[in-house]
Write a protein that holds these residues in place. Structure first.
Motif, PDB file in Angstrom:
ATOM      1  N   ALA A   1      15.238  -1.831  -8.170  1.00 51.42           N
ATOM      2  CA  ALA A   1      13.925  -2.387  -8.523  1.00 51.42           C
ATOM      3  C   ALA A   1      13.627  -3.627  -7.683  1.00 51.42           C
TER       4      ALA A   1
ATOM      5  N   ALA B   1      10.176  -6.776  -4.248  1.00 47.85           N
ATOM      6  CA  ALA B   1      10.047  -7.515  -2.980  1.00 47.85           C
ATOM      7  C   ALA B   1       8.864  -6.999  -2.166  1.00 47.85           C
ATOM      8  N   ALA B   2       8.701  -5.669  -2.115  1.00 46.91           N
ATOM      9  CA  ALA B   2       7.597  -5.078  -1.342  1.00 46.91           C
ATOM     10  C   ALA B   2       6.250  -5.519  -1.906  1.00 46.91           C
ATOM     11  N   TYR B   3       6.120  -5.475  -3.237  1.00 43.94           N
ATOM     12  CA  TYR B   3       4.845  -5.881  -3.851  1.00 43.94           C
ATOM     13  C   TYR B   3       4.622  -7.389  -3.708  1.00 43.94           C
TER      14      TYR B   3
ATOM     15  N   TYR C   1      13.993  -4.101  -4.537  1.00 39.05           N
ATOM     16  CA  TYR C   1      13.282  -3.737  -3.314  1.00 39.05           C
ATOM     17  C   TYR C   1      11.790  -3.498  -3.589  1.00 39.05           C
ATOM     18  N   VAL C   2      11.530  -2.829  -4.715  1.00 38.94           N
ATOM     19  CA  VAL C   2      10.133  -2.537  -5.076  1.00 38.94           C
ATOM     20  C   VAL C   2       9.396  -3.846  -5.356  1.00 38.94           C
TER      21      VAL C   2
ATOM     22  N   TYR D   1      -3.911 -15.382   2.893  1.00 36.64           N
ATOM     23  CA  TYR D   1      -5.281 -15.146   3.370  1.00 36.64           C
ATOM     24  C   TYR D   1      -6.287 -15.960   2.541  1.00 36.64           C
TER      25      TYR D   1
ATOM     26  N   VAL E   1       5.563  -9.151  -1.153  1.00 33.67           N
ATOM     27  CA  VAL E   1       5.121  -9.355   0.237  1.00 33.67           C
ATOM     28  C   VAL E   1       3.602  -9.173   0.327  1.00 33.67           C
ATOM     29  N   PHE E   2       3.127  -8.108  -0.321  1.00 35.31           N
ATOM     30  CA  PHE E   2       1.680  -7.833  -0.329  1.00 35.31           C
ATOM     31  C   PHE E   2       0.919  -8.983  -0.986  1.00 35.31           C
TER      32      PHE E   2
ATOM     33  N   LEU F   1       0.911 -12.044   1.279  1.00 33.27           N
ATOM     34  CA  LEU F   1      -0.073 -11.910   2.371  1.00 33.27           C
ATOM     35  C   LEU F   1      -1.478 -12.217   1.870  1.00 33.27           C
ATOM     36  N   LEU F   2      -1.792 -11.674   0.688  1.00 33.05           N
ATOM     37  CA  LEU F   2      -3.121 -11.912   0.099  1.00 33.05           C
ATOM     38  C   LEU F   2      -3.327 -13.393  -0.203  1.00 33.05           C
TER      39      LEU F   2
END
Lengths: 75, 242
Positions: free
Chosen positions: A10, A15-17, A12-13, A27, A19-20, A23-24
């Motif tokens: 979990a 971590a991926a979210y 990794y999942v 921005y 990252v998103f 980034l947002l």
């Protein structure tokens, strides 16, 4: 407790979210920074307009600081 | 672009994204092979599709710029590529995380899908330095548009080439009509719609910002506040209003 309830891998999942989301957020932070700069420009223009409106025969306008001496609107 | 429309679009984007990722988390079944880890799919794949479409849109806007010589089209192209690049960063990072979790490696150089995306990303990473290297604004816009058209045409060609190549480990998302069961498919489609809406929202937000900045500068010129000096060198297109 939450970590124990999550399935294997979990992290990794998450971590991926994250990252998103990061980034947002970066921005949005950049946009907020630009907005602050734009707000500063608008208030500077407001001062300029006030100065122009009050320029002929308005003694109070002479007391205001010079716009020419301020930082330029250009980045 | 009216602020009210941008606000509506932003709210719609947030609602669709929340709905999509709620469906992915709670409604879509666990993948039999990868289990919970497959949930990255709902983020990684829509982001990749929207990023690639953003590059193509950048090319289409660039064609319009070359045809009309209207700097607004150059700005549209620039902003589309800019946002697609940000999404591209997200695709590469989330892809690497998924690869590590799934294959045990952050990156697999033999895999055509990964390498081709990296090539496209690096190609577009040169777009901003290219613009910055050209001082004359008209020439900058023209060269950037030619680049955007050429690179934009390369994206679908690359996609077709990768699809026809043999995949080693990376799965093909839509290689047959029924490789994504109903609940997974609907969650994926809502996530894809949400990501597309996010792209459009960010694009409109940045376009609105650029237009407002141009209007502010025009107002400043009218009020006599501009120094009239040489404009600052920038990679971003310059809009002249008024």
């Amino acid at each position: 407790m939450i970590a124990a309830a999550l399935p294997d891998n979990a992290g990794y999942v998450v971590a991926a979210y994250l990252v998103f989301l990061a980034l947002l957020l970066i921005y949005v932070a950049i946009i907020a920074f630009k907005l602050v700069r734009m707000q500063r420009d608008v208030s500077e223009l407001n001062d300029l307009a006030d100065r122009r409106a009050g320029a002929p025969g308005d003694a109070s306008a002479d007391d205001e600081p010079s716009v020419v001496g301020r930082s330029s609107l250009h980045e | 672009m009216h602020a009210a429309r941008l606000r509506t679009l932003s709210i719609l984007t947030v609602v669709v994204l929340i709905a999509g990722y709620s469906l992915a988390a709670f409604s879509a079944p666990m993948d039999a092979d990868q289990g919970f880890m497959q949930k990255i799919f709902y983020l990684h794949v829509p982001m990749a599709i929207v990023a690639l479409c953003g590059f193509v849109f950048g090319g289409i806007f660039a064609i319009a710029h070359l045809r009309t010589e209207d700097p607004t089209w150059d700005l549209r192209s620039y902003v589309a590529i800019h946002i697609a690049l940000i999404l591209g960063v997200g695709v590469l990072i989330t892809g690497a995380i998924w690869a590590k979790a799934s294959w045990g490696h952050w990156w697999v150089w033999d895999e055509p899908t990964l390498v081709s995306f990296l090539i496209i990303f690096l190609l577009y990473a040169t777009y901003t330095p290219l613009r910055f290297s050209i001082e004359d604004r008209e020439r900058q816009a023209r060269y950037a548009s030619v680049f955007a058209v050429t690179a934009g045409a390369f994206v679908p060609l690359n996609f077709v080439a990768v699809r026809s190549a043999t995949s080693l480990v990376h799965p093909r998302t839509f290689d047959s009509a029924d490789n994504l069961p109903g609940a997974m498919r609907s969650a994926f489609l809502v996530c894809l719609l949400g990501m597309a809406l996010l792209f459009v929202t960010l694009w409109k937000l940045e376009m609105t910002h650029k237009h407002t900045t141009a209007q502010l500068r025009a107002l400043k010129r009218k009020l006599g506040g501009e120094d009239g000096g040489r404009p600052r060198r920038s990679a971003a297109p310059e809009l002249r209003v008024g």
